[in-house]
Design a protein around this motif. Structure first.
Motif, PDB file in Angstrom:
ATOM      1  N   CYS A   7       0.825  -1.179  -0.033  1.00  0.00           N
ATOM      2  CA  CYS A   7       0.114  -0.162   0.049  1.00  0.00           C
ATOM      3  C   CYS A   7       0.760   1.168  -0.162  1.00  0.00           C
ATOM      4  CB  CYS A   7      -0.960   0.000   1.308  1.00  0.00           C
ATOM      5  SG  CYS A   7      -1.986  -1.186   1.199  1.00  0.00           S
ATOM      6  N   SER A  14      -5.459   3.689   2.994  1.00  0.00           N
ATOM      7  CA  SER A  14      -4.298   2.461   2.939  1.00  0.00           C
ATOM      8  C   SER A  14      -4.380   1.474   4.069  1.00  0.00           C
ATOM      9  CB  SER A  14      -3.129   3.105   2.539  1.00  0.00           C
ATOM     10  OG  SER A  14      -2.898   3.375   1.554  1.00  0.00           O
ATOM     11  N   VAL A  32       2.557  -1.211   4.514  1.00  0.00           N
ATOM     12  CA  VAL A  32       2.245   0.374   4.187  1.00  0.00           C
ATOM     13  C   VAL A  32       3.440   1.182   3.911  1.00  0.00           C
ATOM     14  CG1 VAL A  32       0.822   2.125   4.698  1.00  0.00           C
ATOM     15  CG2 VAL A  32      -0.067  -0.004   5.118  1.00  0.00           C
ATOM     16  N   GLY A 136      -2.758   4.773  -2.597  1.00  0.00           N
ATOM     17  CA  GLY A 136      -3.477   5.450  -1.752  1.00  0.00           C
ATOM     18  C   GLY A 136      -2.707   6.762  -1.599  1.00  0.00           C
TER      19      GLY A 136
END
Length: 398
Positions: A7, A14, A32, A136
């Protein structure tokens, strides 16, 4: 279902997507990547409504409980116009600090085994090795812009100027203040997001912005001027800004962004990277979290990645249509404020609440107000209102 997910961007979309995917399949390897340091998020508070809480409870009761526990709520809207104070009762609304929301979601994600990396910039030419890459990274998404032709990105700029500010004044209702100056009207929306702070969004036409000298003022001077204009709203509390490195204020023009498609191979857009809706409807964070829920659900129900991404896009496009229409009409209402500001304050505030109506721009405001009051009692008139508004809107765009 993808077994390795990256992400890009550490915003609500996210982080929440990573939570839901880990709940669905704890064996997923999810990272992430956020380019900024931890705790350096922009913004003040965000708003949401009770419907979002219901959805969050269905997806992940633990994170829903944490978000609710750190939110403040209200049920009233208050408008200050020409020294008059008007109150309307409405649905339950909530505010939470953006920093606190991200902190809660990141903590929940880590507790489930998600890796959250800060100060990790992902460039389009250095994509993570993953089965699925979720972009994102916001309205200025670098991953989307690298393939703008494929995504069919369209950006339309609004007319008015606005700025996000904070204040130590804690509001107990969602509050509007409309102030007349020698250069036109300027207004603020204000709402609490904690027991110590509130968000205050200030907006005006470009003519008022330049007329007041806000386009040329240093950030500190601009805050001082706005503090004087909204002194009655602030009760002696200061406005707080986050100026740029060169000392100028962060005045913006809203960017309404859409994309022709939301995926390219194993890359998919989510949140503001995929779509934006005008801030005056207070739905940005809600839509980001709903995107995350829909994408996670599509991946659970459709093992084939291409099918899952197509399903996600179809569902979210359908869900977004009413809100995108409402956001467009809301922005237009404020851009045409002189059309409504001369009404008696209670009527003006009522039409502020009706600004999403596709019929309102086509009728004299006082006539619309009377029809709207009558429609509360007459079902036939309600049906006529619902039928006529969309048709007038379509005809105007033809």
């Amino acid at each position: 279902m993808p077994v390795k997910i990256a992400c890009v961007g550490g915003g609500p979309a996210s982080l929440y997507f990573s939570i839901l995917m880990k709940r669905q399949d704890p064996s997923c390897d999810i990272t992430v990547h956020e380019r900024n340091p931890a705790g350096s998020t922009y913004g003040w508070g965000v708003t949401y409504w009770s419907g979002l809480l219901d959805a969050l409870r269905r997806y992940d009761p633990e994170s829903a409980a944490a978000v609710r526990a750190h939110s403040v709520g209200w049920r009233e809207g208050v408008a200050h116009v020409r020294g008059s104070r008007t109150v309307h009762h409405g649905d339950q609304g909530f505010g939470i600090g953006r920093h606190r929301l991200l902190e809660l979601l990141a903590g929940r994600a880590r507790s489930l085994g998600v890796t959250v990396e800060h100060q990790r910039h992902v460039a389009p030419d250095d994509m993570p090795d993953a089965d699925l890459v979720v972009a994102g990274d916001g309205v200025h998404s670098a991953l989307r812009e690298a393939h703008a032709g494929h995504f069919g990105t369209d950006v339309r700029l609004g007319r008015n100027r606005y700025i996000w500010l904070g204040t130590t004044k804690v509001f107990d209702a969602f509050t509007f203040s409309f102030q007349e100056t020698g250069h036109g009207w300027i207004w603020a929306y204000a709402y609490a997001f904690s027991g110590e702070r509130s968000t205050c969004v200030v907006e005006c036409s470009p003519e008022t912005w330049t007329g007041l000298g806000l386009d040329r003022a240093r950030a500190a001077d601009g805050l001082a001027l706005l503090g004087k204009i909204f002194a009655g709203l602030l009760d002696g509390h200061p406005l707080i800004g986050r100026d740029r490195a060169d000392g100028t204020a962060r005045w913006l023009t809203f960017r309404t962004l859409t994309n022709r498609t939301w995926s390219r191979g194993n890359l998919v857009l989510i949140g503001d990277a995929a779509h934006t809706t005008h801030y005056s409807v207070g739905a940005g964070t809600t839509l980001a979290l709903e995107d995350a829920g829909c994408l996670a659900t599509a991946l659970r129900e459709h093992p084939d990645l291409r099918t899952a991404l197509a399903r996600y896009e179809r569902q979210r496009r359908s869900d977004l249509l009413p809100l995108q229409s409402a956001a467009r009409l809301s922005a237009q209402w404020y851009e045409n404020l002189p059309r409504y500001i001369g009404l008696p304050p209670d009527e003006m505030f009522a039409l502020l609440g009706q600004r999403h109506s596709p019929l309102l721009p086509y009728l004299p405001p006082r006539l619309y107000y009377r029809l709207d009051r009558a429609a509360e009692r007459l079902e036939a008139l309600r049906r006529a209102k619902r039928w006529l508004g969309p048709r007038l809107a379509r005809a105007s765009r033809a």
